[in-house]
Design an enzyme around this catalytic site. Sequence first.
Site, PDB file in Angstrom:
ATOM      1  N   ARG A 142       0.830  -1.215   0.000  1.00 46.56           N
ATOM      2  CA  ARG A 142       0.000   0.000   0.000  1.00 46.56           C
ATOM      3  C   ARG A 142       0.860   1.259   0.000  1.00 46.56           C
ATOM      4  O   ARG A 142       0.445   2.308  -0.496  1.00 46.56           O
ATOM      5  CB  ARG A 142      -0.996   0.000   1.168  1.00 46.56           C
ATOM      6  CG  ARG A 142      -2.169  -0.944   0.953  1.00 46.56           C
ATOM      7  CD  ARG A 142      -3.095  -0.945   2.145  1.00 46.56           C
ATOM      8  NE  ARG A 142      -2.457  -1.452   3.348  1.00 46.56           N
ATOM      9  CZ  ARG A 142      -2.352  -2.744   3.652  1.00 46.56           C
ATOM     10  NH1 ARG A 142      -2.872  -3.656   2.861  1.00 46.56           N
ATOM     11  NH2 ARG A 142      -1.755  -3.134   4.756  1.00 46.56           N
TER      12      ARG A 142
ATOM     13  N   GLU B  93       2.724  -5.909  12.905  1.00 46.67           N
ATOM     14  CA  GLU B  93       1.647  -6.042  13.893  1.00 46.67           C
ATOM     15  C   GLU B  93       1.024  -7.427  13.847  1.00 46.67           C
ATOM     16  O   GLU B  93       0.606  -7.956  14.861  1.00 46.67           O
ATOM     17  CB  GLU B  93       0.563  -4.969  13.658  1.00 46.67           C
ATOM     18  CG  GLU B  93      -0.364  -4.810  14.854  1.00 46.67           C
ATOM     19  CD  GLU B  93      -1.559  -3.905  14.574  1.00 46.67           C
ATOM     20  OE1 GLU B  93      -1.724  -3.414  13.454  1.00 46.67           O
ATOM     21  OE2 GLU B  93      -2.349  -3.730  15.519  1.00 46.67           O
TER      22      GLU B  93
HETATM   23  P1  AMP Z   1       4.294  -2.409  11.428  1.00 48.19           P
HETATM   24  O1  AMP Z   1       5.505  -3.038  10.841  1.00 48.19           O
HETATM   25  O2  AMP Z   1       3.753  -3.146  12.614  1.00 48.19           O
HETATM   26  O3  AMP Z   1       4.505  -0.937  11.694  1.00 48.19           O
HETATM   27  O4  AMP Z   1       3.148  -2.536  10.331  1.00 48.19           O
HETATM   28  C1  AMP Z   1       3.050  -1.624   9.298  1.00 48.19           C
HETATM   29  C2  AMP Z   1       2.684  -2.279   8.011  1.00 48.19           C
HETATM   30  O5  AMP Z   1       1.653  -3.253   8.162  1.00 48.19           O
HETATM   31  C3  AMP Z   1       2.158  -1.230   7.067  1.00 48.19           C
HETATM   32  O6  AMP Z   1       2.783  -1.454   5.800  1.00 48.19           O
HETATM   33  C4  AMP Z   1       0.675  -1.437   7.009  1.00 48.19           C
HETATM   34  O7  AMP Z   1       0.233  -1.452   5.673  1.00 48.19           O
HETATM   35  C5  AMP Z   1       0.416  -2.777   7.675  1.00 48.19           C
HETATM   36  N1  AMP Z   1      -0.475  -2.695   8.858  1.00 48.19           N
HETATM   37  C6  AMP Z   1      -0.148  -3.008  10.132  1.00 48.19           C
HETATM   38  N2  AMP Z   1      -1.179  -2.856  10.968  1.00 48.19           N
HETATM   39  C7  AMP Z   1      -2.188  -2.414  10.211  1.00 48.19           C
HETATM   40  C8  AMP Z   1      -3.556  -2.030  10.501  1.00 48.19           C
HETATM   41  N3  AMP Z   1      -4.058  -2.086  11.737  1.00 48.19           N
HETATM   42  N4  AMP Z   1      -4.328  -1.596   9.488  1.00 48.19           N
HETATM   43  C9  AMP Z   1      -3.812  -1.526   8.217  1.00 48.19           C
HETATM   44  N5  AMP Z   1      -2.570  -1.867   7.886  1.00 48.19           N
HETATM   45  C10 AMP Z   1      -1.741  -2.317   8.859  1.00 48.19           C
END
Ligand code: AMP
Length: 173
Positions: free
Chosen positions: A61, A98
């Site tokens: 995205r 996440e």
């Molecule tokens: P993180 O590495 O945990 O910061 O996760 C970020 C990546 O995971 C981003 O590229 C987001 O597109 C996706 N992502 C993580 N959590 C979510 C969420 N709650 N809603 C949408 N996309 C998420």
Amino acid sequence: MSADLLRAAIRDVVDFPQPGIVFKDITPVLADGHLFRESISLLCKTTGGAKIDKVVGIDARGFIFAAAVADRLGAGFVPVRKKGKLPWKTRQTAYSLEYGQSIVELHEDAVKPGESVLVVDDLLATGGTAAAAVKLLDELGANIVRISVLIELAFLNGRSKLGAHPVSAILTY
Ligand code: AMP
């Protein structure tokens, strides 16, 4: 137009892609020409006019926003991709996000030492993804000007993984 209209358009999808996750669905923003343009304008403003050579987008995205920001800034676009997608010589790093684990890659010649880069993603959650991109860019000697995201889930404290790098979020939850 204010960021409040963007906030109102983002759809919460409960328990996607797995139980316990509230997924921030940005497709209604993309589908609305005015909102999409506004999101790109706000992301561009986070640079404060600093010179940007390359905008780095994170699979997948992040590409949507980063490519449009690059075009608006007159900068190049560089993809950080999930493992196995880039055809040339790559650097890679493993990270956790996440909801799971992954490996991302960057072409070794994607950024020259000293080039100024803006990292763009749709959402900052735990920061694992952005930190992985930062690690690869640091290895190539990039000057990381800023990490800019449309959405920050501040309660997950992703910024703590990004060291001293400046972070901007258009919407914070
Ligand atoms: P993180 O590495 O945990 O910061 O996760 C970020 C990546 O995971 C981003 O590229 C987001 O597109 C996706 N992502 C993580 N959590 C979510 C969420 N709650 N809603 C949408 N996309 C998420």
